[in-house]
Write an enzyme that holds these catalytic residues in place. Structure first.
Site, PDB file in Angstrom:
ATOM      1  N   SER A  33     -33.798  58.483 -30.143  1.00 18.84           N
ATOM      2  CA  SER A  33     -34.061  59.781 -30.802  1.00 18.84           C
ATOM      3  C   SER A  33     -34.481  59.601 -32.253  1.00 18.84           C
ATOM      4  O   SER A  33     -35.399  60.282 -32.740  1.00 18.84           O
ATOM      5  CB  SER A  33     -32.849  60.708 -30.687  1.00 18.84           C
ATOM      6  OG  SER A  33     -31.689  60.070 -31.149  1.00 18.84           O
ATOM      7  N   HIS A  66     -29.595  57.601 -22.905  1.00 13.42           N
ATOM      8  CA  HIS A  66     -29.320  57.940 -24.314  1.00 13.42           C
ATOM      9  C   HIS A  66     -28.395  59.164 -24.322  1.00 13.42           C
ATOM     10  O   HIS A  66     -27.300  59.121 -23.786  1.00 13.42           O
ATOM     11  CB  HIS A  66     -30.671  58.162 -25.023  1.00 13.42           C
ATOM     12  CG  HIS A  66     -30.604  58.280 -26.515  1.00 13.42           C
ATOM     13  ND1 HIS A  66     -29.527  57.897 -27.268  1.00 13.42           N
ATOM     14  CD2 HIS A  66     -31.521  58.756 -27.416  1.00 13.42           C
ATOM     15  CE1 HIS A  66     -29.769  58.122 -28.559  1.00 13.42           C
ATOM     16  NE2 HIS A  66     -30.975  58.652 -28.675  1.00 13.42           N
ATOM     17  N   HIS A 104     -23.832  49.344 -24.696  1.00 15.31           N
ATOM     18  CA  HIS A 104     -24.659  49.755 -25.837  1.00 15.31           C
ATOM     19  C   HIS A 104     -25.672  48.665 -26.132  1.00 15.31           C
ATOM     20  O   HIS A 104     -25.390  47.478 -25.951  1.00 15.31           O
ATOM     21  CB  HIS A 104     -23.789  50.007 -27.076  1.00 15.31           C
ATOM     22  CG  HIS A 104     -24.481  50.842 -28.091  1.00 15.31           C
ATOM     23  ND1 HIS A 104     -25.304  50.310 -29.046  1.00 15.31           N
ATOM     24  CD2 HIS A 104     -24.516  52.195 -28.270  1.00 15.31           C
ATOM     25  CE1 HIS A 104     -25.800  51.289 -29.781  1.00 15.31           C
ATOM     26  NE2 HIS A 104     -25.343  52.449 -29.334  1.00 15.31           N
ATOM     27  N   ARG A 129     -17.013  55.997 -32.941  1.00 13.01           N
ATOM     28  CA  ARG A 129     -17.171  57.425 -32.651  1.00 13.01           C
ATOM     29  C   ARG A 129     -16.297  57.792 -31.444  1.00 13.01           C
ATOM     30  O   ARG A 129     -15.788  58.908 -31.344  1.00 13.01           O
ATOM     31  CB  ARG A 129     -18.645  57.753 -32.385  1.00 13.01           C
ATOM     32  CG  ARG A 129     -19.545  57.437 -33.575  1.00 13.01           C
ATOM     33  CD  ARG A 129     -21.011  57.578 -33.242  1.00 13.01           C
ATOM     34  NE  ARG A 129     -21.444  56.648 -32.200  1.00 13.01           N
ATOM     35  CZ  ARG A 129     -22.656  56.639 -31.654  1.00 13.01           C
ATOM     36  NH1 ARG A 129     -23.567  57.511 -32.043  1.00 13.01           N
ATOM     37  NH2 ARG A 129     -22.965  55.755 -30.721  1.00 13.01           N
ATOM     38  N   ASP A 162     -20.426  58.621 -25.958  1.00 12.91           N
ATOM     39  CA  ASP A 162     -20.500  59.623 -24.892  1.00 12.91           C
ATOM     40  C   ASP A 162     -19.324  59.560 -23.920  1.00 12.91           C
ATOM     41  O   ASP A 162     -19.135  60.473 -23.127  1.00 12.91           O
ATOM     42  CB  ASP A 162     -21.819  59.450 -24.124  1.00 12.91           C
ATOM     43  CG  ASP A 162     -23.015  59.656 -25.034  1.00 12.91           C
ATOM     44  OD1 ASP A 162     -23.013  60.652 -25.769  1.00 12.91           O
ATOM     45  OD2 ASP A 162     -23.929  58.822 -25.033  1.00 12.91           O
TER      46      ASP A 162
HETATM   47  N1  HAX Z   1     -22.843  50.130 -16.193  1.00  8.43           N
HETATM   48  C1  HAX Z   1     -23.501  49.313 -15.336  1.00  8.43           C
HETATM   49  N2  HAX Z   1     -24.423  48.398 -15.709  1.00  8.43           N
HETATM   50  C2  HAX Z   1     -24.660  48.310 -17.043  1.00  8.43           C
HETATM   51  C3  HAX Z   1     -23.990  49.080 -17.990  1.00  8.43           C
HETATM   52  C4  HAX Z   1     -23.056  50.034 -17.516  1.00  8.43           C
HETATM   53  N3  HAX Z   1     -22.412  50.855 -18.323  1.00  8.43           N
HETATM   54  N4  HAX Z   1     -24.427  48.744 -19.214  1.00  8.43           N
HETATM   55  C5  HAX Z   1     -25.364  47.783 -19.048  1.00  8.43           C
HETATM   56  N5  HAX Z   1     -25.503  47.516 -17.727  1.00  8.43           N
HETATM   57  C6  HAX Z   1     -26.443  46.599 -17.092  1.00  8.43           C
HETATM   58  C7  HAX Z   1     -27.863  46.972 -17.457  1.00  8.43           C
HETATM   59  O1  HAX Z   1     -28.336  48.029 -16.631  1.00  8.43           O
HETATM   60  C8  HAX Z   1     -28.594  45.659 -17.271  1.00  8.43           C
HETATM   61  O2  HAX Z   1     -28.771  45.478 -15.877  1.00  8.43           O
HETATM   62  P1  HAX Z   1     -30.103  44.765 -15.295  1.00  8.43           P
HETATM   63  O3  HAX Z   1     -30.126  43.410 -15.942  1.00  8.43           O
HETATM   64  O4  HAX Z   1     -29.864  44.772 -13.830  1.00  8.43           O
HETATM   65  O5  HAX Z   1     -31.251  45.624 -15.729  1.00  8.43           O
HETATM   66  C9  HAX Z   1     -27.553  44.636 -17.737  1.00  8.43           C
HETATM   67  O6  HAX Z   1     -26.270  45.297 -17.634  1.00  8.43           O
HETATM   68  C10 HAX Z   1     -27.738  44.174 -19.173  1.00  8.43           C
HETATM   69  O7  HAX Z   1     -27.786  45.328 -20.001  1.00  8.43           O
HETATM   70  P2  HAX Z   1     -27.328  45.241 -21.529  1.00  8.43           P
HETATM   71  O8  HAX Z   1     -28.208  44.271 -22.219  1.00  8.43           O
HETATM   72  O9  HAX Z   1     -25.860  45.033 -21.601  1.00  8.43           O
HETATM   73  O10 HAX Z   1     -27.597  46.733 -22.025  1.00  8.43           O
HETATM   74  P3  HAX Z   1     -28.970  47.383 -22.538  1.00  8.43           P
HETATM   75  O11 HAX Z   1     -29.089  47.119 -23.985  1.00  8.43           O
HETATM   76  O12 HAX Z   1     -30.110  47.000 -21.667  1.00  8.43           O
HETATM   77  O13 HAX Z   1     -28.683  48.918 -22.272  1.00  8.43           O
HETATM   78  C11 HAX Z   1     -27.428  50.930 -22.289  1.00  8.43           C
HETATM   79  C12 HAX Z   1     -27.803  49.662 -23.078  1.00  8.43           C
HETATM   80  C13 HAX Z   1     -26.623  51.827 -23.206  1.00  8.43           C
HETATM   81  C14 HAX Z   1     -28.701  51.638 -21.866  1.00  8.43           C
HETATM   82  C15 HAX Z   1     -26.582  50.517 -21.067  1.00  8.43           C
HETATM   83  O14 HAX Z   1     -25.391  49.883 -21.490  1.00  8.43           O
HETATM   84  C16 HAX Z   1     -26.260  51.674 -20.140  1.00  8.43           C
HETATM   85  O15 HAX Z   1     -27.093  52.000 -19.281  1.00  8.43           O
HETATM   86  N6  HAX Z   1     -25.052  52.330 -20.284  1.00  8.43           N
HETATM   87  C17 HAX Z   1     -24.696  53.482 -19.506  1.00  8.43           C
HETATM   88  C18 HAX Z   1     -25.411  54.725 -20.026  1.00  8.43           C
HETATM   89  C19 HAX Z   1     -24.861  55.145 -21.355  1.00  8.43           C
HETATM   90  O16 HAX Z   1     -23.663  55.231 -21.572  1.00  8.43           O
HETATM   91  N7  HAX Z   1     -25.760  55.439 -22.301  1.00  8.43           N
HETATM   92  C20 HAX Z   1     -25.391  55.936 -23.641  1.00  8.43           C
HETATM   93  C21 HAX Z   1     -25.518  54.862 -24.694  1.00  8.43           C
HETATM   94  C22 HAX Z   1     -25.169  55.371 -26.081  1.00  8.43           C
HETATM   95  C23 HAX Z   1     -26.159  56.364 -26.521  1.00  8.43           C
HETATM   96  O17 HAX Z   1     -27.320  56.121 -26.784  1.00  8.43           O
HETATM   97  N8  HAX Z   1     -25.738  57.576 -26.577  1.00  8.43           N
HETATM   98  O18 HAX Z   1     -26.577  58.568 -26.821  1.00  8.43           O
END
Ligand code: HAX
Length: 440
Positions: free
Chosen positions: A241, A271, A318, A327, A373
């Protein structure tokens, strides 16, 4: 010119001088290398942006102008008898770089109340959408409709000097922030309360007035809103964002156009939409187990099931953080004071105990800890705000403070249009084969 605007201009001028000499003396120093993996994998960790309002440390969490969240909760001005910081104060801090006085915060509250009138055609625009439209889509549409009010767009069309951009951006920022609670509350009442709207109360602070217009007059909820709207405001510049707002703003798009871009990004489930997903995930868990308070063993099994279905556990992980998000901790502390016996809150705390080791055991998730979140929905639900598809709008109203303060800085510092270099896989293959850069 208002005195906050004058103070902002004075610190921005000083900073512009500092930046000028940094670039003159050190402009050719290399910050970091960029790997091929980073180019393919979301540019993670590449230092390539300047955002003055806040800085994220992967272990410690966010600091706003050097202040951590616990410090902000202590130092920022509050309402009389209140314990939580006023987001008006955080906005001042991000803009001016200093902790504001009570008078500064009251001044901003009054300015926003004065500017909060939303033209009727914006409500008509919202009304043109089906009520079933997701609240974030309604919110983005309404912000775009407000763009007709942009002072920057009008002045640019008439012809202004580059030196004046910041001033119009500041005016648009103050007006847009002032109007967002009214727009968001309108969407809330339209979608969930049969269009029974509540007029603003200009005597209340920005958060309390927002709560009031949504129909929540409980003091605990108003305190929650003050905390919520403070802690969601900014998370340095690279998150979707903030980056989207900054990127679009770099084309000299006005505050309304730029903020809409940020909000369409916030609406994604990885996000800001994660706050909605967390509460849905907990409710599905409760339904499946048939209990309001599933045991830790039941939660553990449900997390494993979620992972085995190839889904993410929302609220965990994250891109930058590697520890529990402060937070999350701030919200947990709020819950300990205000609603420690709430079953959804207790479930959030049980998930916090159970989830990290399971996520860690997958060996691939870099951060097994909760993010912002993971907790917010449980608190909102406790006070009766049960419509989880509205939660990201609340996040968006807060995020406006950080990304719009940053846009003011971008224009005051005269930042350039953003245009990083992209490559094709063929380019990468040739680069790897030759072992050196190939002209693009
Ligand atoms: N549950 C399951 N799998 C997860 C995970 C979770 N909570 N967090 C990461 N992973 C997976 C990823 O999908 C990725 O899988 P692949 O290799 O198969 O693609 C692997 O673990 C490595 O990911 P990472 O390097 O640890 O994390 P990223 O930087 O790629 O992604 C995310 C960060 C926040 C998008 C991710 O942790 C996620 O999808 N979390 C759940 C959704 C969420 O809570 N989002 C909010 C984040 C905070 C925010 O922006 N708030 O607004």
């Amino acid at each position: 010119m208002g005195y906050v605007k004058e103070r902002f201009k004075a610190v921005a001028d000083t900073q512009a001088g500092v930046i000028k000499s940094i670039i003159a003396e050190h402009g050719d120093k290399v910050l970091d290398k960029v790997t091929i993996a980073q180019a393919y994998q979301g540019m993670r960790g590449i230092p390539g942006l300047i955002t003055e309002t806040s800085l994220l440390d992967s272990n410690e969490g966010i600091r706003f102008r050097g202040f951590s969240i616990p410090e902000l909760r202590e130092k920022l001005p509050k309402v009389e008898g209140g314990n939580e910081p006023l987001p008006e104060g955080l906005f001042y801090l991000m803009l001016v770089g200093e902790i504001p006085s009570q008078e500064d915060v009251d001044h901003i509250s009054a300015t926003w109340a004065r500017r909060s009138h939303v033209p009727n055609y914006v409500f008509d625009t919202i009304e043109a959408l089906p009520v079933s439209t997701h609240p974030m889509t309604q919110f983005c549409t309404a912000v775009l409709a407000l763009q007709t009010e942009s002072k920057f767009a009008k002045a640019y069309e008439e012809g202004i000097s580059k030196k004046e951009y910041w001033s119009y951006m500041y005016e648009d920022t103050m007006t847009l922030i002032a109007r967002l609670p009214r727009v968001a509350a309108y969407i809330y009442r339209r979608k969930y309360k049969n269009g029974d709207h509540i007029q603003p109360d200009g005597m209340l602070d920005w958060s309390a007035n927002f709560a009031h217009m949504m129909g929540y007059n409980d003091e605990g909820f108003k305190e929650l809103m003050r905390l919520y709207l403070t802690i969601h405001a900014d998370h340095e510049g690279g998150n979707v964002s903030a980056h989207a707002t900054h990127l679009v703003g770099s084309a000299l798009s006005d505050a309304y156009l730029s903020f809409t871009a940020g909000m369409t990004g916030l609406a994604g489930p990885l996000h800001g939409l994660a706050n909605q997903e967390v509460i849905r995930w907990i409710e599905e868990l409760q339904r499946e187990i048939g209990s309001d308070c599933p045991t830790k063993e039941q939660i553990a099994d449900y997390i494993k099931k979620t992972l085995s279905e190839g889904k993410v556990v929302p609220g965990y992980g994250h891109a930058v953080l590697r520890k529990t998000d402060p937070r999350f901790t701030a919200q947990m502390e709020f819950a300990k004071t205000h609603c420690p016996d709430d079953p959804v809150v207790k479930t959030v705390w049980n998930v916090y105990e159970v989830a990290p080791p399971i996520l860690e055991s997958t060996g691939k998730i870099k951060n097994p800890w909760p993010n912002v979140d993971a907790h917010s929905g449980a608190l909102l639900k406790h006070y009766g705000l049960v419509e989880e598809d509205f939660y990201t709008v609340l996040f968006g109203v807060s995020r406006a403070l950080g990304v719009l303060a940053s846009l003011c800085w971008d224009r005051a510092l005269g930042f350039a249009i953003e245009r990083p270099k992209s490559m094709t896989t063929e380019w990468i293959q040739k680069f790897v084969a030759k072992g050196e850069a190939v002209a693009g």
